[in-house]
Design an enzyme around this catalytic site. Structure first.
Site, PDB file in Angstrom:
ATOM      1  N   HIS A   1      26.189  61.233  20.975  1.00  0.00           N
ATOM      2  CA  HIS A   1      27.093  60.101  21.221  1.00  0.00           C
ATOM      3  C   HIS A   1      27.798  59.733  19.921  1.00  0.00           C
ATOM      4  O   HIS A   1      27.227  59.100  19.030  1.00  0.00           O
ATOM      5  CB  HIS A   1      26.337  58.882  21.759  1.00  0.00           C
ATOM      6  CG  HIS A   1      27.262  57.765  22.162  1.00  0.00           C
ATOM      7  ND1 HIS A   1      27.759  57.625  23.440  1.00  0.00           N
ATOM      8  CD2 HIS A   1      27.805  56.754  21.446  1.00  0.00           C
ATOM      9  CE1 HIS A   1      28.552  56.558  23.493  1.00  0.00           C
ATOM     10  NE2 HIS A   1      28.602  56.008  22.292  1.00  0.00           N
TER      11      HIS A   1
ATOM     12  N   ARG B   1      34.430  43.261  27.641  1.00  0.00           N
ATOM     13  CA  ARG B   1      35.163  43.031  26.395  1.00  0.00           C
ATOM     14  C   ARG B   1      35.896  44.296  25.934  1.00  0.00           C
ATOM     15  O   ARG B   1      36.719  44.250  25.037  1.00  0.00           O
ATOM     16  CB  ARG B   1      34.225  42.517  25.301  1.00  0.00           C
ATOM     17  CG  ARG B   1      33.213  43.513  24.860  1.00  0.00           C
ATOM     18  CD  ARG B   1      32.215  43.005  23.847  1.00  0.00           C
ATOM     19  NE  ARG B   1      31.058  43.871  23.814  1.00  0.00           N
ATOM     20  CZ  ARG B   1      31.009  45.065  23.227  1.00  0.00           C
ATOM     21  NH1 ARG B   1      32.058  45.524  22.598  1.00  0.00           N
ATOM     22  NH2 ARG B   1      29.922  45.796  23.280  1.00  0.00           N
TER      23      ARG B   1
ATOM     24  N   ASP C   1      26.408  57.232  17.337  1.00  0.00           N
ATOM     25  CA  ASP C   1      27.486  56.286  17.685  1.00  0.00           C
ATOM     26  C   ASP C   1      28.496  56.124  16.542  1.00  0.00           C
ATOM     27  O   ASP C   1      29.285  55.183  16.528  1.00  0.00           O
ATOM     28  CB  ASP C   1      26.971  54.918  18.130  1.00  0.00           C
ATOM     29  CG  ASP C   1      28.060  54.106  18.823  1.00  0.00           C
ATOM     30  OD1 ASP C   1      28.939  54.711  19.469  1.00  0.00           O
ATOM     31  OD2 ASP C   1      28.057  52.860  18.702  1.00  0.00           O
TER      32      ASP C   1
ATOM     33  N   ASN D   1      33.341  48.188  16.743  1.00  0.00           N
ATOM     34  CA  ASN D   1      33.044  46.784  17.082  1.00  0.00           C
ATOM     35  C   ASN D   1      31.799  46.216  16.446  1.00  0.00           C
ATOM     36  O   ASN D   1      31.145  45.381  17.052  1.00  0.00           O
ATOM     37  CB  ASN D   1      32.883  46.614  18.599  1.00  0.00           C
ATOM     38  CG  ASN D   1      34.185  46.753  19.315  1.00  0.00           C
ATOM     39  OD1 ASN D   1      35.181  46.164  18.903  1.00  0.00           O
ATOM     40  ND2 ASN D   1      34.204  47.526  20.369  1.00  0.00           N
TER      41      ASN D   1
END
Ligand code: 0GY
Length: 314
Positions: free
Chosen positions: A41, A140, A267, A272
């Site tokens: 990921h 969001r 990730d 964010n």
């Protein structure tokens, strides 16, 4: 207004205020990844000057190129990447596809497509190395998409052997579970369904998530993103390098019950994040806390992602 300092966002874009840049001095992990490990990921962002960010995006990142991703892969000791389309690129998969194509077979992709996508576009993505689509329900990050349109996409990709990556908040699971269970393809859940880690890992909320995993044997889970889920933070209060301790019991429950259906990824470049930016080397050092045995590590990092993304190798 002047652009915030830090890493650049090229093209005609201004980086979102308060948004932290990825960290380019990661330590070398002390945990040695097994041969063939997959970072299952991660994302690329732009560069914006070459692959513009989507008009409908909810944030504007600093650039994070394929070269920078591949350098991180080599530094950490991964062999391969699964590059997931980031929401800042909407349904324009060009940056992700370009990265996958440039990887010399060492990356596969997960795309975002809109209902009504043509079979020709899906075939082109497949030829490039895409193996799934992502349905994102985190409000969001994206505008809500019609469920019947998503169902239609699922039916289109089913004969291609693709899967669907689902991203949602724990509180939304009750409402979404029936829809997920009706999808005709394997599912991969991002970040353990985003549990509230201040709650009991044996409590009803996380049990609901585990029940989803129990309902079908082709639902997979990424035991990822402690830096996003943590409440206690990157370092334990006693100063030990046992970061993100509050996320460990959640991830361990999943690894122990579903050792052959878990995946792990960095990730990177960590979209964010506002509280802290993780050192990706320390993130790799977190793995033995959630998968303590060599068998669990081999399944999590090598065998499971290879089965899902490189079945041709099996
Ligand atoms: C993640 C998590 C997030 C963002 C995205 O594509 C994205 O924008 O995935 C998030 O903000 O929680 O998986 O990178």
């Amino acid at each position: 207004m002047s652009a915030p300092a830090g890493k650049p966002t090229t093209g005609d874009f201004v980086k979102t205020e308060g948004w932290l840049d990825w960290y380019d001095g990661p330590s070398r992990p002390t945990f040695v990844l097994p041969e063939g490990a997959v970072d299952a990921h991660c994302h690329v962002f732009g560069p914006g000057g070459e692959f513009p960010y989507a008009p409908e995006r909810k944030y504007t990142p600093c650039d994070a190129s394929k070269e920078q991703l591949f350098a991180l892969r080599d530094h950490l000791g991964f062999s391969r990447n699964v590059i997931v389309q980031a929401t800042c690129h909407g349904a324009d998969n060009s940056a992700m596809v370009d990265a996958v194509r440039s990887s010399q077979g060492r990356a596969k992709g997960v795309a975002t497509v809109r209902p009504g996508v043509s079979q020709q576009e899906l075939d082109e993505l497949d030829a490039a190395g895409v193996r799934g689509v992502r349905f994102n329900f985190v409000k969001r990050l994206v505008d809500v998409l019609p469920m019947d349109g998503l169902k239609q996409v699922a039916e289109q990709i089913a004969p291609m052997g693709w899967h669907i990556v689902i991203y949602f908040e724990a509180a939304e699971l009750e409402e979404l579970a029936d829809f997920f269970l009706g999808l005709p393809v394997p599912l991969v859940v991002d970040h353990m369904g985003r549990p509230d880690v201040t709650k009991d890992p044996h409590g009803p909320e996380f049990e609901r998530f585990l029940d989803l995993m129990r309902a079908k044997d082709d639902i997979w889970c990424k035991v990822t993103c402690p830096e996003r889920l943590t409440d206690s933070g990157p370092l334990a209060l006693d100063g030990e390098q046992n970061a993100y301790q509050d996320v460990v019991p959640f991830a361990r429950r999943v690894v122990e019950e579903f050792p052959h259906r878990v995946l792990w990824g960095t990730d990177w470049p960590h979209p964010n994040l506002k509280s802290h930016m993780p050192d990706d080397g320390l993130l790799v050092d977190w793995i033995p806390h959630i998968a303590p045995t060599a068998e669990q590590q081999q399944a999590l990092l090598v065998d499971n992602p290879t089965r899902l993304y490189w079945p041709e190798d099996q």
